[in-house]
Design an enzyme around this catalytic site. Structure first.
Site, mmCIF file in Angstrom:
data_model
loop_
_atom_site.group_PDB
_atom_site.id
_atom_site.type_symbol
_atom_site.label_atom_id
_atom_site.label_comp_id
_atom_site.label_asym_id
_atom_site.label_seq_id
_atom_site.Cartn_x
_atom_site.Cartn_y
_atom_site.Cartn_z
ATOM 1 N N HIS A 122 0.756 -1.260 -0.109
ATOM 2 C CA HIS A 122 0.036 -0.011 -0.141
ATOM 3 C C HIS A 122 0.926 1.265 -0.181
ATOM 4 O O HIS A 122 0.443 2.211 -0.592
ATOM 5 C CB HIS A 122 -1.190 -0.021 1.513
ATOM 6 N N ASP A 159 -2.998 -10.875 -2.157
ATOM 7 C CA ASP A 159 -3.163 -10.081 -0.828
ATOM 8 C C ASP A 159 -4.879 -9.457 -1.415
ATOM 9 O O ASP A 159 -5.488 -9.290 -2.901
ATOM 10 C CB ASP A 159 -2.393 -9.139 -0.613
ATOM 11 N N HIS A 161 -6.209 -6.807 -0.764
ATOM 12 C CA HIS A 161 -6.760 -5.864 -0.904
ATOM 13 C C HIS A 161 -6.094 -5.233 -1.992
ATOM 14 O O HIS A 161 -4.822 -6.383 -2.195
ATOM 15 C CB HIS A 161 -6.289 -4.891 0.528
ATOM 16 N N ASP A 246 -4.716 -12.910 3.388
ATOM 17 C CA ASP A 246 -5.842 -12.600 3.139
ATOM 18 C C ASP A 246 -7.710 -12.780 2.992
ATOM 19 O O ASP A 246 -8.462 -12.256 2.841
ATOM 20 C CB ASP A 246 -5.994 -11.472 4.299
#
Length: 338
Positions: A122, A159, A161, A246
């Site tokens: 991120h 991931d 996200h 995740d």
């Protein structure tokens, strides 16, 4: 597998209730202690010039001073302590180790996996966000490219996200292909299908925003039918997996339905893809916040490279996931047929 690791990454203190805690690495180490063939390598911290090649100097210096002053809440989600600076340098260094080790020929049971924290995907050029400070995978990719070890690098981010930071950093870079499968609408609410790169790098960013509830059947289809052909056409020297866990069906902060066995199948498919296209392969840890699911999934990836054959997937790709893949194909990526 060979796992890059450093005790300094445990010293990044996010507080007692933060999901990105040192217990993540401890849980992984504990699970791997029961497995055969695990080897740990202590990597050097990243040279700061490698960080400056990806992140703005002003931001990096501000972060260093912030940590020297004791840290605190950088934003609502991203917490630093005095030791975060060293941990971030070490985490990026471990990712660089994975890239260089893979390019040096490590494969099979020697395939490198960077176990560092804080995670990276991120972090943007001029800011930390989403638990991340330095963007480890593109720092490693840019390092090996700039040093002449590779001409092109492809990053696959599984991931849950979207790795907005990797996309932002690489969006106009012709020599790095970024592909992401992520849960549509989840933090940071970026990564739409029509975001495909800029300028001469058009067609080197691929986003697959699957709807909540997508299983590993959709992930495997995306990798086999869309990401794999695009990577093959790109002809990378190195494949890096931004390996967040995740999207697991039991992870506490997502709604995707990838099983532990499903992560084994994804790892197996990435190994086969790297062999087919003649690219080196390395893994870089990102998210994953259920300690049991994170540790069991990393263990599963290790077991695949140690000879384990995961059970074949017998599920169906949902109509909603198929629709997303059709929209990706319509973007006209090289190697991907409609």
């Amino acid at each position: 597998m060979r796992f890059g690791y450093c005790e300094a990454c445990l010293e990044h203190d996010t507080g007692p209730r933060h999901p990105e805690s040192p217990d993540r690495l401890r849980a992984i180490r504990q699970a791997l202690a029961e497995k055969h063939g695990v080897e740990y390598v202590v990597a050097d911290p990243i040279d700061i010039d490698r960080v400056f090649a990806v992140h703005q100097r002003e931001y990096v210096e501000e972060l260093e001073q912030f940590c020297q002053d004791g840290g605190g809440d950088w934003d609502a989600d991203t917490v630093a302590s005095e030791d975060t600076w060293e941990a971030a340098l070490r985490s990026a260094g471990i990712a660089e180790w994975a890239a260089t080790t893979a390019l040096a020929g490590a494969a099979g049971r020697e395939t490198p996996f960077a176990l560092g924290r804080p995670p990276g995907h991120h972090a943007v050029e001029d800011d930390a966000m989403g638990f991340c400070f330095f963007n480890n995978a593109p720092v490693a990719a840019r390092s090996v490219i700039d040093r002449g070890m590779a001409d092109r690098v492809a990053i696959f981010d599984w991931d849950v996200h979207h790795g907005n930071g990797i996309q932002d950093i690489c969006y106009d870079k012709e020599d790095i292909f970024y592909a992401s499968i992520h849960e549509d609408g989840l933090y940071p609410a970026t990564g739409t299908v029509d975001e495909t790169g800029a300028g001469e790098a058009e067609g080197t960013t691929m986003n697959i925003p699957f709807p909540p509830g997508t299983t590993q059947s959709g992930y495997l289809a995306a990798l086999r039918d869309v990401i794999g052909p695009a990577f093959e056409a790109f002809e990378p020297d190195l494949l890096l997996v931004s390996a967040g866990f995740d999207a697991h069906e039991h992870d506490p902060i997502s709604r995707m339905r990838v099983s532990t066995e499903g992560y084994g199948l994804l790892a197996q498919q990435m190994r086969e893809l790297s062999e087919d296209i003649g690219a080196a392969l390395g893994f870089v840890l990102e998210g994953g916040y259920g300690l049991d699911t994170l540790s069991s999934s990393v263990s599963m990836v290790h077991e695949v490279f140690d000879g384990y054959e995961p059970a074949p997937d017998d599920g169906n790709v949902s109509d909603t996931a198929t629709d997303v893949l059709d929209r990706v194909r319509a973007q006209g990526f090289d190697g991907v047929s409609e």
